[in-house]
Design an enzyme around this catalytic site. Structure first.
Site, PDB file in Angstrom:
ATOM      1  N   LYS A   1       3.415  11.451 -11.194  1.00 15.49           N
ATOM      2  CA  LYS A   1       2.550  10.631 -12.049  1.00 15.49           C
ATOM      3  C   LYS A   1       3.278   9.319 -12.324  1.00 15.49           C
ATOM      4  O   LYS A   1       4.402   9.326 -12.841  1.00 15.49           O
ATOM      5  CB  LYS A   1       2.256  11.331 -13.384  1.00 15.49           C
ATOM      6  CG  LYS A   1       1.190  12.391 -13.285  1.00 15.49           C
ATOM      7  CD  LYS A   1       0.799  12.865 -14.678  1.00 15.49           C
ATOM      8  CE  LYS A   1      -0.263  13.948 -14.606  1.00 15.49           C
ATOM      9  NZ  LYS A   1      -0.588  14.478 -15.944  1.00 15.49           N
TER      10      LYS A   1
ATOM     11  N   HIS B   1       7.938   9.110 -27.413  1.00 12.87           N
ATOM     12  CA  HIS B   1       6.946   9.994 -26.792  1.00 12.87           C
ATOM     13  C   HIS B   1       7.222  11.464 -27.150  1.00 12.87           C
ATOM     14  O   HIS B   1       6.326  12.193 -27.587  1.00 12.87           O
ATOM     15  CB  HIS B   1       6.986   9.789 -25.276  1.00 12.87           C
ATOM     16  CG  HIS B   1       6.099  10.721 -24.507  1.00 12.87           C
ATOM     17  ND1 HIS B   1       4.735  10.629 -24.526  1.00 12.87           N
ATOM     18  CD2 HIS B   1       6.401  11.784 -23.712  1.00 12.87           C
ATOM     19  CE1 HIS B   1       4.223  11.593 -23.774  1.00 12.87           C
ATOM     20  NE2 HIS B   1       5.212  12.304 -23.262  1.00 12.87           N
TER      21      HIS B   1
ATOM     22  N   HIS C   1       0.034  16.806 -26.157  1.00 10.39           N
ATOM     23  CA  HIS C   1       0.004  15.395 -25.751  1.00 10.39           C
ATOM     24  C   HIS C   1      -1.247  14.661 -26.245  1.00 10.39           C
ATOM     25  O   HIS C   1      -1.213  13.449 -26.415  1.00 10.39           O
ATOM     26  CB  HIS C   1       0.106  15.278 -24.227  1.00 10.39           C
ATOM     27  CG  HIS C   1       1.500  15.534 -23.701  1.00 10.39           C
ATOM     28  ND1 HIS C   1       2.198  16.687 -23.983  1.00 10.39           N
ATOM     29  CD2 HIS C   1       2.322  14.774 -22.926  1.00 10.39           C
ATOM     30  CE1 HIS C   1       3.389  16.625 -23.391  1.00 10.39           C
ATOM     31  NE2 HIS C   1       3.488  15.487 -22.757  1.00 10.39           N
TER      32      HIS C   1
ATOM     33  N   GLU D   1       9.853  18.322 -24.492  1.00 18.29           N
ATOM     34  CA  GLU D   1       9.219  18.748 -23.227  1.00 18.29           C
ATOM     35  C   GLU D   1       9.820  20.077 -22.759  1.00 18.29           C
ATOM     36  O   GLU D   1       9.122  20.889 -22.150  1.00 18.29           O
ATOM     37  CB  GLU D   1       9.377  17.673 -22.146  1.00 18.29           C
ATOM     38  CG  GLU D   1       8.879  16.274 -22.548  1.00 18.29           C
ATOM     39  CD  GLU D   1       7.355  16.116 -22.596  1.00 18.29           C
ATOM     40  OE1 GLU D   1       6.628  17.108 -22.355  1.00 18.29           O
ATOM     41  OE2 GLU D   1       6.896  14.993 -22.892  1.00 18.29           O
TER      42      GLU D   1
ATOM     43  N   GLU E   1      -3.928  17.397 -10.933  1.00 20.60           N
ATOM     44  CA  GLU E   1      -4.452  17.843 -12.232  1.00 20.60           C
ATOM     45  C   GLU E   1      -5.958  18.138 -12.217  1.00 20.60           C
ATOM     46  O   GLU E   1      -6.720  17.620 -13.015  1.00 20.60           O
ATOM     47  CB  GLU E   1      -4.110  16.795 -13.311  1.00 20.60           C
ATOM     48  CG  GLU E   1      -4.185  17.406 -14.707  1.00 20.60           C
ATOM     49  CD  GLU E   1      -3.556  16.534 -15.784  1.00 20.60           C
ATOM     50  OE1 GLU E   1      -2.410  16.094 -15.614  1.00 20.60           O
ATOM     51  OE2 GLU E   1      -4.216  16.326 -16.794  1.00 20.60           O
TER      52      GLU E   1
ATOM     53  N   ASN F   1       0.215  19.264 -20.640  1.00 15.34           N
ATOM     54  CA  ASN F   1      -0.079  18.296 -21.699  1.00 15.34           C
ATOM     55  C   ASN F   1      -0.212  18.945 -23.069  1.00 15.34           C
ATOM     56  O   ASN F   1      -0.811  18.348 -23.975  1.00 15.34           O
ATOM     57  CB  ASN F   1      -1.364  17.537 -21.361  1.00 15.34           C
ATOM     58  CG  ASN F   1      -1.145  16.593 -20.204  1.00 15.34           C
ATOM     59  OD1 ASN F   1      -0.183  15.835 -20.196  1.00 15.34           O
ATOM     60  ND2 ASN F   1      -2.004  16.653 -19.212  1.00 15.34           N
TER      61      ASN F   1
ATOM     62  N   ARG G   1       0.809  -1.240   0.000  1.00 18.17           N
ATOM     63  CA  ARG G   1       0.000   0.000   0.000  1.00 18.17           C
ATOM     64  C   ARG G   1       0.831   1.273   0.000  1.00 18.17           C
ATOM     65  O   ARG G   1       0.385   2.341   0.394  1.00 18.17           O
ATOM     66  CB  ARG G   1      -0.978   0.021   1.169  1.00 18.17           C
ATOM     67  CG  ARG G   1      -1.931  -1.150   1.125  1.00 18.17           C
ATOM     68  CD  ARG G   1      -3.184  -0.893   1.946  1.00 18.17           C
ATOM     69  NE  ARG G   1      -4.070  -2.026   1.847  1.00 18.17           N
ATOM     70  CZ  ARG G   1      -4.022  -3.097   2.636  1.00 18.17           C
ATOM     71  NH1 ARG G   1      -3.142  -3.144   3.612  1.00 18.17           N
ATOM     72  NH2 ARG G   1      -4.858  -4.074   2.464  1.00 18.17           N
TER      73      ARG G   1
ATOM     74  N   ARG H   1      -2.405  21.953 -13.999  1.00 17.09           N
ATOM     75  CA  ARG H   1      -1.441  20.909 -14.394  1.00 17.09           C
ATOM     76  C   ARG H   1      -1.747  20.356 -15.790  1.00 17.09           C
ATOM     77  O   ARG H   1      -0.844  19.886 -16.486  1.00 17.09           O
ATOM     78  CB  ARG H   1      -1.412  19.776 -13.357  1.00 17.09           C
ATOM     79  CG  ARG H   1      -0.331  18.761 -13.677  1.00 17.09           C
ATOM     80  CD  ARG H   1       0.013  17.838 -12.530  1.00 17.09           C
ATOM     81  NE  ARG H   1       1.034  16.897 -12.953  1.00 17.09           N
ATOM     82  CZ  ARG H   1       1.682  16.068 -12.162  1.00 17.09           C
ATOM     83  NH1 ARG H   1       1.423  16.063 -10.877  1.00 17.09           N
ATOM     84  NH2 ARG H   1       2.606  15.247 -12.641  1.00 17.09           N
TER      85      ARG H   1
ATOM     86  N   HIS I   1      -0.352  11.475 -27.932  1.00 19.48           N
ATOM     87  CA  HIS I   1      -0.746  10.153 -27.429  1.00 19.48           C
ATOM     88  C   HIS I   1      -1.504   9.374 -28.494  1.00 19.48           C
ATOM     89  O   HIS I   1      -1.368   8.148 -28.600  1.00 19.48           O
ATOM     90  CB  HIS I   1      -1.620  10.292 -26.179  1.00 19.48           C
ATOM     91  CG  HIS I   1      -0.843  10.657 -24.946  1.00 19.48           C
ATOM     92  ND1 HIS I   1      -1.436  11.077 -23.792  1.00 19.48           N
ATOM     93  CD2 HIS I   1       0.493  10.661 -24.705  1.00 19.48           C
ATOM     94  CE1 HIS I   1      -0.505  11.321 -22.877  1.00 19.48           C
ATOM     95  NE2 HIS I   1       0.670  11.086 -23.415  1.00 19.48           N
TER      96      HIS I   1
ATOM     97  N   LYS J   1       7.968  22.996 -13.884  1.00 19.16           N
ATOM     98  CA  LYS J   1       7.176  21.806 -13.532  1.00 19.16           C
ATOM     99  C   LYS J   1       6.891  21.779 -12.031  1.00 19.16           C
ATOM    100  O   LYS J   1       5.772  21.483 -11.606  1.00 19.16           O
ATOM    101  CB  LYS J   1       7.904  20.529 -13.956  1.00 19.16           C
ATOM    102  CG  LYS J   1       7.172  19.275 -13.534  1.00 19.16           C
ATOM    103  CD  LYS J   1       6.744  18.385 -14.639  1.00 19.16           C
ATOM    104  CE  LYS J   1       5.774  17.305 -14.136  1.00 19.16           C
ATOM    105  NZ  LYS J   1       5.743  16.135 -14.991  1.00 19.16           N
TER     106      LYS J   1
END
Ligand code: NAD
Ligand code: GLY
Length: 379
Positions: free
Chosen positions: A159, A281, A264, A201, A253, A261, A137, A257, A268, A243
């Protein structure tokens, strides 16, 4: 949406003369980003962030021969250090690979006070972070990013996760590291194509939040691509500062945030359609940012000369502008409908109101999106 940068502070460096430290300010979960040279191999940089004596280093078959021994040689003495060396590649960013990390932790009898160390690029970092988030956990982890992309982006902000065949990063958790150790020496072994992917980025930060940084990037792109030390360190520092500030403001987010993206959603879609790994990427994000700039022009925000400036900086970074020849407009739409930023059935996009200022477009006009996806150059 503009936000202040007060959440991030640069603090005095702990020991080495050329190491700079930023803080991701998240209250009691705050953590440092140390950026410098020769950090691998120096125990004092890792020691404060270990939860106990058990350390599992997660890396891959490419990074291990380059840096694993150097890293282990620099660990404090007296620890129980194990390692998991995963296969390389975006296509391995799966639950099966994460299960190998859990298997190794259980086989070693590691308990809740173990620490996972992600030694590698964003793929290793995302998987090791997710393994840490779920193991018993939640256990401690430290990011030791070794690609430019992971040093400026994926290692910061918590993330973590893996891909699903139907969508990129669809399974995951927010789980912050205890520290991020950026040793810029590791970039010397990085292939040029990976360097360009990382620069995508870096360019993103300038486009979304800092037009002065964009201008700086335009003037230093050649230096960065030839790995000039002061240019690289400045680029990493300024990128991480942006960042860190965004993450401190909106960790999970709910708002700002999402601006990280930019490009993206298109990117993606390209990655998923082409098969993970076919396009890097950062390459997909490069083309995606050019598509976002085109869409911003269609909606009346950017002028043609600003779009041309975006295209020039993306090209100067060594990134593609055109979308893949094999992708139709409906291929794009199918993939874009799965994007995590969407609310209900609506596609949301990050667009540019002006250079240095991104915003969330909540109601993308379908006709203009169709026209963009139909007419955008392919190669
Ligand atoms: P990567 O991890 O696949 O690394 C790229 C390649 O470089 C790999 O072959 C790797 O083995 C190799 N490599 C790593 N370090 C090296 C070194 N120092 N020298 C030589 N080779 C080296 O890819 P990446 O670009 O680092 O990361 C991309 C991943 O990051 C994607 O899965 C993307 O979804 C994810 N990502 C996550 C976040 C986040 O916030 N968590 C943000 C951006 C991207
Ligand atoms: N790379 C996007 C984010 O960390 O939010």
């Amino acid at each position: 949406m503009k936000t202040s940068f007060t959440a991030m502070q640069e603090t005095a460096m702990p020991s080495s003369h050329d190491t700079r430290t930023l803080t991701v300010d998240l209250g009691e979960r705050s953590y440092p980003i140390h950026i410098g040279t020769s950090l691998l191999g120096k125990p004092e940089w890792l020691q404060p962030y270990l939860a106990g004596q058990q350390v599992m280093v997660v890396t891959n078959e490419t990074v291990a021969p380059l840096y694993l021994e150097r890293f282990k040689a620099g660990l404090p003495t007296g620890l129980d250090v194990r390692e998991v060396v995963l296969p390389d590649g975006e296509h391995t960013k799966s639950l099966d690979s994460v299960a190998l990390i859990w298997d190794a932790l259980l086989a070693a009898g590691f308990n809740r006070r173990c620490t996972l160390v992600a030694l590698g690029g964003g793929v290793v970092g995302d998987m090791a972070g997710y393994a840490a988030a779920c193991y018993q956990r939640g256990v401690a982890f430290v990011q030791v990013p070794t690609t430019l992309l992971s040093q400026v982006d994926s290692s910061v902000g918590g993330k973590t996760g893996v891909n699903h065949p139907r969508g990129k990063n669809m399974i995951g958790a927010f789980w912050q590291p205890k520290a991020v150790l950026v040793d810029t020496d590791t970039l010397t072994s990085l292939p040029a194509r990976e360097m360009s992917a990382g620069l995508a980025e870096v360019v993103k930060y300038g486009l979304i939040r800092d037009v002065d940084f964009l201008a700086w990037l335009e003037s230093r792109m050649v230096d960065m691509r030839s790995l000039q030390a002061d240019a690289m360190r400045e680029a990493i520092l300024r990128s991480c500062a942006i960042k860190a500030a965004v993450v401190a403001e909106d960790e999970t987010e709910q708002g700002v945030r999402a601006l990280l993206n930019l490009g993206h959603t298109f990117g993606h879609a390209i990655e998923a359609h082409q098969g993970y790994g076919a396009w890097l990427h950062g390459e997909a994000v490069g083309a995606g940012m050019a598509m976002a700039a085109d869409m911003s022009e269609r909606l009346g925000w950017l002028g043609a000369h600003e779009v041309a400036r975006v295209e020039r900086v993306i090209e100067a970074a060594g990134l593609p502008l055109a979308a893949p020849e094999s992708m139709s407009a409906s291929d794009f739409l199918t993939a874009m409908r799965l994007d995590k930023k969407n609310v209900d059935a609506r596609i949301r996009l990050i667009l540019l109101r002006q250079l240095g200022e991104a915003y969330i477009e909540e109601s993308v006009p379908p006709a203009q999106l169709d026209a963009l996806l139909r007419d955008y150059p392919r190669r």
